[in-house]
Enzyme design. Structure first.
Site, PDB file in Angstrom:
ATOM      1  CG  ASP A   1     -51.865 -59.367  81.969  1.00 36.25           C
ATOM      2  OD1 ASP A   1     -52.813 -58.557  81.929  1.00 36.25           O
ATOM      3  OD2 ASP A   1     -51.282 -59.766  80.941  1.00 36.25           O
TER       4      ASP A   1
ATOM      5  CE  LYS B   1     -51.734 -55.389  80.515  1.00 32.68           C
ATOM      6  NZ  LYS B   1     -52.244 -56.732  80.200  1.00 32.68           N
TER       7      LYS B   1
ATOM      8  N   GLY C   1     -54.275 -54.006  76.087  1.00 38.48           N
ATOM      9  CA  GLY C   1     -53.874 -54.528  77.384  1.00 38.48           C
ATOM     10  C   GLY C   1     -54.994 -55.304  78.058  1.00 38.48           C
ATOM     11  CB  THR C   2     -56.284 -58.297  78.651  1.00 36.62           C
ATOM     12  OG1 THR C   2     -55.317 -59.113  78.028  1.00 36.62           O
ATOM     13  CG2 THR C   2     -57.158 -57.681  77.575  1.00 36.62           C
ATOM     14  CB  THR C   3     -56.724 -60.047  82.351  1.00 36.27           C
ATOM     15  OG1 THR C   3     -56.801 -60.627  81.060  1.00 36.27           O
ATOM     16  CG2 THR C   3     -57.996 -60.278  83.109  1.00 36.27           C
TER      17      THR C   3
END
Length: 284
Positions: free
Chosen positions: A70, A86, A53-55
């Site tokens: 995101d 997230k 997972g990002t960001t």
């Protein structure tokens, strides 16, 4: 409950002894197999086998802070999930955002939430914000073995410091090293692009609404240049998760609110694809 030889179901003695205020330390002593970092893995890197997972971005403003993430998770060059969450509440006045191996990161967040709640019940008071940041640092350090096999977790922690009356942001490395960021911070594969946007758009006098907009602009820039970061999905109506933390507590902004702001960001990008131009100090 444990089933004893005589057929009696009793609470194990360890649950009745006065112990540490750290739930993590209790698990280490009595149930280490329940810790996320104790999962056994074959030799080699496992980085491509698990969704990442990002960001995550966070900015402070007078009276609090905003953290946004995101919704995309990737597995190699494949989009594993389009609507992953997230950013989570750590407790009433703090939030934590995850970057890295998604499954381990979510488990770490859950353990961190229980850690803070356990401390409050045992001690009868909340940890200071620095104390909370230190507890998370210890959990990250426990995951170092997994990180060396490619399953790194690098969260971001932020909260409202009731003693100081300000919002504070903390970043970490994979060894659990902790550092505080004064104004804004980003983590994840799109962090360098998001940080460039924050560097231009952040101001000391941001209002809460402007701070939210700045975070959305930064995530849009990250998605524009980083394939692992997902931008606003207008067709599926999937938008970033945004939390605002003030003296009133931590509040997740509703989908309708974020959707309206995201629509405004996308509309603005139609005429200016590179985003809003930051004002120049002393310029026209």
């Amino acid at each position: 409950m444990s089933q004893l030889a005589g057929g009696d179901a009793r609470i194990p003695a360890a649950y009745l002894r006065p112990g540490t205020s750290s739930f993590n330390d209790f698990l280490v002593e009595n149930a280490p197999d329940l810790l996320p970092a104790r999962t056994s893995l074959p030799a080699g890197s496992a980085a491509d086998l698990a969704p990442h997972g990002t960001t995550i971005v966070s900015v402070t403003f007078p009276g609090g802070l905003v953290m946004a993430g995101d919704r995309r998770a990737t597995m190699g060059n494949v989009i594993a999930q389009r609507d992953i969450q997230k950013v989570f509440p750590a407790d009433e006045f703090a939030v934590v955002g995850i970057a890295g191996t998604a499954g381990l990161a979510v488990e770490m967040v859950r353990l961190f939430q229980v850690e803070l709640e356990h401390y409050e019940k045992i001690e009868g008071s909340q940890l200071s914000l620095d104390g909370k940041a230190n507890r998370l640092s210890a959990l990250i350090r426990n995951n170092l073995g997994m990180a060396m096999q490619g399953l790194a977790v690098v969260p971001m922690f932020a909260g409202y410091d009731l003693a100081r009356g300000v919002g504070r942001i903390f970043g970490y490395d994979v060894t659990g090293g902790r550092h505080e960021e004064a104004s804004y911070f980003t983590v994840g594969s799109g962090s360098m692009f998001a940080r460039g946007a924050l560097k231009k758009l952040w101001r000391e006098d941001l209002g809460q609404d402007d701070a939210v907009s700045v975070c959305l602009q930064a995530l849009y820039d990250a998605a524009d240049d980083d394939s692992a970061t997902g931008g606003p999905d207008l067709t599926r109506r999937i938008f970033p998760v945004v939390w605002v933390v003030t003296a009133e507590g931590a509040l997740r902004l509703g989908e309708d609110t974020i959707g309206a702001l995201a629509d405004r960001v996308v509309t603005g990008r139609m005429s200016r694809p590179d985003g809003p131009r930051a004002p120049i100090e002393g310029g026209e």
